[in-house]
Motif scaffolding. Structure first.
Motif, PDB file in Angstrom:
ATOM      1  N   TYR A   1      -1.452  11.100  -0.822  1.00  0.00           N
ATOM      2  CA  TYR A   1      -2.849  11.262  -0.402  1.00  0.00           C
ATOM      3  C   TYR A   1      -2.959  11.387   1.117  1.00  0.00           C
ATOM      4  O   TYR A   1      -3.675  12.253   1.623  1.00  0.00           O
ATOM      5  CB  TYR A   1      -3.657  10.064  -0.914  1.00  0.00           C
ATOM      6  CG  TYR A   1      -5.065   9.999  -0.394  1.00  0.00           C
ATOM      7  CD1 TYR A   1      -6.091  10.685  -1.018  1.00  0.00           C
ATOM      8  CD2 TYR A   1      -5.374   9.234   0.732  1.00  0.00           C
ATOM      9  CE1 TYR A   1      -7.393  10.630  -0.540  1.00  0.00           C
ATOM     10  CE2 TYR A   1      -6.668   9.167   1.216  1.00  0.00           C
ATOM     11  CZ  TYR A   1      -7.673   9.865   0.581  1.00  0.00           C
ATOM     12  OH  TYR A   1      -8.944   9.796   1.059  1.00  0.00           O
ATOM     13  N   CYS A   2      -2.259  10.537   1.835  1.00  0.00           N
ATOM     14  CA  CYS A   2      -2.302  10.599   3.300  1.00  0.00           C
ATOM     15  C   CYS A   2      -1.662  11.881   3.830  1.00  0.00           C
ATOM     16  O   CYS A   2      -2.165  12.502   4.776  1.00  0.00           O
ATOM     17  CB  CYS A   2      -1.615   9.376   3.895  1.00  0.00           C
ATOM     18  SG  CYS A   2      -2.452   7.802   3.580  1.00  0.00           S
ATOM     19  N   LYS A   3      -0.573  12.298   3.236  1.00  0.00           N
ATOM     20  CA  LYS A   3       0.119  13.490   3.713  1.00  0.00           C
ATOM     21  C   LYS A   3      -0.724  14.742   3.520  1.00  0.00           C
ATOM     22  O   LYS A   3      -0.747  15.631   4.379  1.00  0.00           O
ATOM     23  CB  LYS A   3       1.459  13.637   2.981  1.00  0.00           C
ATOM     24  CG  LYS A   3       2.302  14.799   3.464  1.00  0.00           C
ATOM     25  CD  LYS A   3       3.636  14.846   2.727  1.00  0.00           C
ATOM     26  CE  LYS A   3       4.479  16.017   3.211  1.00  0.00           C
ATOM     27  NZ  LYS A   3       5.788  16.082   2.491  1.00  0.00           N
ATOM     28  N   ASP A   4      -1.447  14.822   2.402  1.00  0.00           N
ATOM     29  CA  ASP A   4      -2.285  15.999   2.140  1.00  0.00           C
ATOM     30  C   ASP A   4      -3.423  16.125   3.150  1.00  0.00           C
ATOM     31  O   ASP A   4      -3.946  17.228   3.354  1.00  0.00           O
ATOM     32  CB  ASP A   4      -2.852  15.936   0.730  1.00  0.00           C
ATOM     33  CG  ASP A   4      -1.772  16.052  -0.339  1.00  0.00           C
ATOM     34  OD1 ASP A   4      -0.664  16.518  -0.003  1.00  0.00           O
ATOM     35  OD2 ASP A   4      -2.031  15.648  -1.494  1.00  0.00           O
TER      36      ASP A   4
ATOM     37  N   TYR B   1       0.811  -1.213   0.000  1.00  0.00           N
ATOM     38  CA  TYR B   1       0.000   0.000   0.000  1.00  0.00           C
ATOM     39  C   TYR B   1       0.847   1.266   0.000  1.00  0.00           C
ATOM     40  O   TYR B   1       0.305   2.356  -0.211  1.00  0.00           O
ATOM     41  CB  TYR B   1      -0.899   0.030   1.237  1.00  0.00           C
ATOM     42  CG  TYR B   1      -2.031  -0.962   1.207  1.00  0.00           C
ATOM     43  CD1 TYR B   1      -3.287  -0.617   0.714  1.00  0.00           C
ATOM     44  CD2 TYR B   1      -1.865  -2.257   1.677  1.00  0.00           C
ATOM     45  CE1 TYR B   1      -4.329  -1.524   0.694  1.00  0.00           C
ATOM     46  CE2 TYR B   1      -2.895  -3.175   1.663  1.00  0.00           C
ATOM     47  CZ  TYR B   1      -4.129  -2.802   1.167  1.00  0.00           C
ATOM     48  OH  TYR B   1      -5.151  -3.700   1.144  1.00  0.00           O
ATOM     49  N   GLY B   2       2.139   1.162   0.252  1.00  0.00           N
ATOM     50  CA  GLY B   2       2.988   2.341   0.397  1.00  0.00           C
ATOM     51  C   GLY B   2       3.458   2.918  -0.912  1.00  0.00           C
ATOM     52  O   GLY B   2       4.660   3.182  -1.083  1.00  0.00           O
ATOM     53  N   THR B   3       2.560   3.128  -1.863  1.00  0.00           N
ATOM     54  CA  THR B   3       2.922   3.759  -3.123  1.00  0.00           C
ATOM     55  C   THR B   3       3.074   5.265  -2.935  1.00  0.00           C
ATOM     56  O   THR B   3       2.627   5.842  -1.940  1.00  0.00           O
ATOM     57  CB  THR B   3       1.863   3.468  -4.191  1.00  0.00           C
ATOM     58  OG1 THR B   3       0.602   4.012  -3.764  1.00  0.00           O
ATOM     59  CG2 THR B   3       1.695   1.967  -4.384  1.00  0.00           C
ATOM     60  N   ARG B   4       3.665   5.903  -3.916  1.00  0.00           N
ATOM     61  CA  ARG B   4       3.854   7.353  -3.821  1.00  0.00           C
ATOM     62  C   ARG B   4       2.515   8.087  -3.825  1.00  0.00           C
ATOM     63  O   ARG B   4       2.343   9.080  -3.117  1.00  0.00           O
ATOM     64  CB  ARG B   4       4.724   7.844  -4.982  1.00  0.00           C
ATOM     65  CG  ARG B   4       6.143   7.276  -4.953  1.00  0.00           C
ATOM     66  CD  ARG B   4       6.999   7.886  -6.041  1.00  0.00           C
ATOM     67  NE  ARG B   4       8.329   7.290  -6.056  1.00  0.00           N
ATOM     68  CZ  ARG B   4       9.337   7.670  -5.283  1.00  0.00           C
ATOM     69  NH1 ARG B   4       9.160   8.666  -4.424  1.00  0.00           N
ATOM     70  NH2 ARG B   4      10.504   7.070  -5.359  1.00  0.00           N
TER      71      ARG B   4
END
Length: 567
Positions: free
Chosen positions: A432-435, A424-427
């Motif tokens: 998306y999570c960081k935003d 799941y750790g794609t760029r």
């Protein structure tokens, strides 16, 4: 048609049975019936029915309760009906007002119920369970603050055991009502701060089918084609039956499958023989259908069915469906044989279940699985949900945004952290999570940072945090194991695509109801939860594991009280 929609659960003291109302209030089915939100389940079950039209339906309590019993005990449809007929506790769980020896319903009704209970209905069921759990935890937390927990039993039922202590909400997760609007500043609503934890992963719920081989599929297709010829021949008016060489074809098939390790050339020759037998039989079937159901010339060329010609009565839709499937199997196998390939797009691996596809997982011991692939999520309180269910192979990392948005829709805010496997750790997912202010619990991309005196403690703390995230992700693997080992998630025995999906979602509903019972009838849960959290945190240092586990076992009243019939 809805019949008796406002039927209420009879109270236990008035339950009439041949045993003179001598039902044990601590029985597991009585406890489970106490915590299930029956009214919400009935509203969801009746949502697609008419009030005054159609045949009167069975009560929702009976049908939903029967589904829960079936998957809770891992029984067949017939065995479930017989157990309900013989067991007064199961009849009480299904809402009967008294014990009866009559059969509650026909076992074949389970098929229609599985078709009726789709993804939307199970989503409403899961929402009701979530609201029920939130209500229980909120009452326990309020009782703890007022200091009246030891005096008052749980207010949701009369049969809760005395002396139960309070239960805290895991990770202080908020209910949807508490975070709908969020705090206000200058008259404008502000989005709630991310909180809570979301664990996601994917697995395959295998279908109960025979392991497919090219030769085995062709042999099964040939046998079906022979049965279709036997069915169509009496309707055709022919005097002589078409030749099928079925005995020789059977001998050719057995001569190869009895060999332990046949040569590749021998296997290829056997596949060619079965393809030839099947091609001949399909030609005979087409000729017989042309005689029984002749076509007429179309005005613009070609042929079209004669509207005045009736379809033969003995040739049913299931026979026509079998013909379509075996013809597709022949085309796929012929293409792979001619091009010397071992794969084909949308490859059929089961004639009886043509929707099943091979899912290459790369697991140890099981390289390929045959069934539905599903993306599931687990929240702070341990409730598991099926977010996506598809029959084709897919990359589960693409489901992360939808699962996070579903979490926000349920709770009113984003999770503070998302724990998932490395795939799941794609760029895109990290961006998306960081935003949205969400921390992704995984190893960062790129080259590891060089350790210096200035950042040494920071890097060590990041490593310990990754270790804690890895340990906190384990419960979803245990949830999959519970479903496969205890409730039959590893072998789905439904035949259709929609009934198989209903089967899978019913298993997750049963596991959530079991969790609801454990939350409701538990002893000293705060101490247990705190000890478990402390143990997981200290498991990063392996040398202290033995000492912490010994102190954990010596805690007073930490273990939950065993129920009558363990879940």
């Amino acid at each position: 048609m809805i019949r008796d929609p406002n039927r209420k659960q009879p109270s236990l003291p008035g339950f009439e049975s041949p045993f003179e109302r001598n039902l044990d209030p601590n029985n597991r089915w009585v406890k489970l019936a106490e915590v299930v939100p029956w009214e919400e389940f009935a509203a969801a079950y009746y949502s697609g029915m008419s009030v005054d039209q159609g045949t009167p339906a069975k009560p929702a309590r009976l049908m939903v309760g029967a589904v829960i019993i079936k998957h809770r005990q891992r029984w067949t449809d017939e065995e479930t009906v017989l157990q309900i007929q013989e067991n007064p506790y199961l009849q009480f769980f299904c809402g009967f007002s008294g014990f009866t020896l009559e059969q509650p319903f026909a076992p074949s009704l389970f098929v229609e119920i599985r078709k009726r209970m789709g993804a939307t209905m199970y989503a409403q069921f899961e929402q009701s369970v979530d609201m029920k759990l939130t209500e229980i935890l909120a009452k326990r937390k309020k009782s703890k603050q007022s200091g009246s927990t030891d005096k008052d039993p749980p207010s949701s039922g009369q049969n809760a055991p005395q002396g139960t202590d309070d239960v805290e909400i895991a990770a202080d997760s908020e209910s949807p009502k508490q975070v709908e609007s969020g705090p206000e500043s200058d008259g404008e609503a502000v989005e709630a701060k991310p909180s809570g934890k979301l664990i996601i992963d994917a697995t395959v719920a295998e279908q109960a089918i025979r392991y497919p081989t090219d030769l085995g599929l062709l042999n099964e297709a040939r046998e079906i084609s022979e049965r279709l010829i036997d069915l169509l021949f009496p309707m055709s008016g022919l005097q002589k039956k078409p030749r099928t060489y079925r005995q020789k074809a059977r001998q050719d098939f057995l001569s190869l499958v009895k060999k332990r390790k046949p040569w590749q050339s021998t296997l290829r020759r056997a596949i060619r023989q079965q393809l030839q037998y099947l091609r001949r039989n399909l030609g005979h079937i087409d000729a017989l259908l042309d005689r029984i159901y002749p076509l007429e010339p179309a005005p613009l060329g070609g042929l079209r069915p004669n509207p005045n010609q009736k379809w033969p009565d003995g040739f049913l839709y299931r026979h026509l469906r079998q013909l379509w499937v075996i013809r597709a199997v022949y085309d796929q196998q012929k293409y792979m044989y001619d091009n010397r390939l071992r794969s084909h797009p949308d490859r059929i691996v089961s004639i009886s279940q043509p929707h099943v596809r091979p899912i290459i997982r790369g697991k140890a011991g099981v390289a390929v699985e045959f069934g539905a692939k599903l993306s599931a999520s687990l929240d702070d309180n341990g409730l598991a949900r099926v977010d996506e269910l598809r029959w084709d192979a897919f990359n589960e990392s693409s489901d992360l945004p939808n699962q996070v948005e579903a979490f926000k829709k349920r709770h009113g805010h984003y999770p503070a952290v998302v724990l998932a496997d490395g795939i799941y750790g794609t760029r895109d997912n990290r961006r998306y999570c960081k935003d949205r202010g969400i921390r992704f619990g995984g190893k960062p991309l790129g080259r590891p940072r060089k350790e210096t005196e200035a950042n040494r403690e920071e890097l060590r703390e990041a490593k310990r945090q990754r270790r804690r995230d890895h340990l906190e992700r384990i419960p979803i693997e245990g949830k999959f194991g519970q479903g496969k080992n205890r409730h039959g998630l590893a072998k789905i025995r439904a035949k259709l695509a929609d009934t198989s999906a209903s089967w899978i979602r019913a298993i997750f509903l049963v596991m959530n109801l079991n969790l609801l019972v454990r939350f409701f009838f538990v002893r000293n849960w705060p101490s247990l939860h705190a000890a478990r959290a402390a143990l997981l945190t200290r498991m990063v240092a392996w040398h202290s594991l033995a000492g912490e586990w010994g102190s954990f076992q010596r805690l007073p009243q930490v273990r939950p009280m065993r129920l009558a019939g363990a879940f």
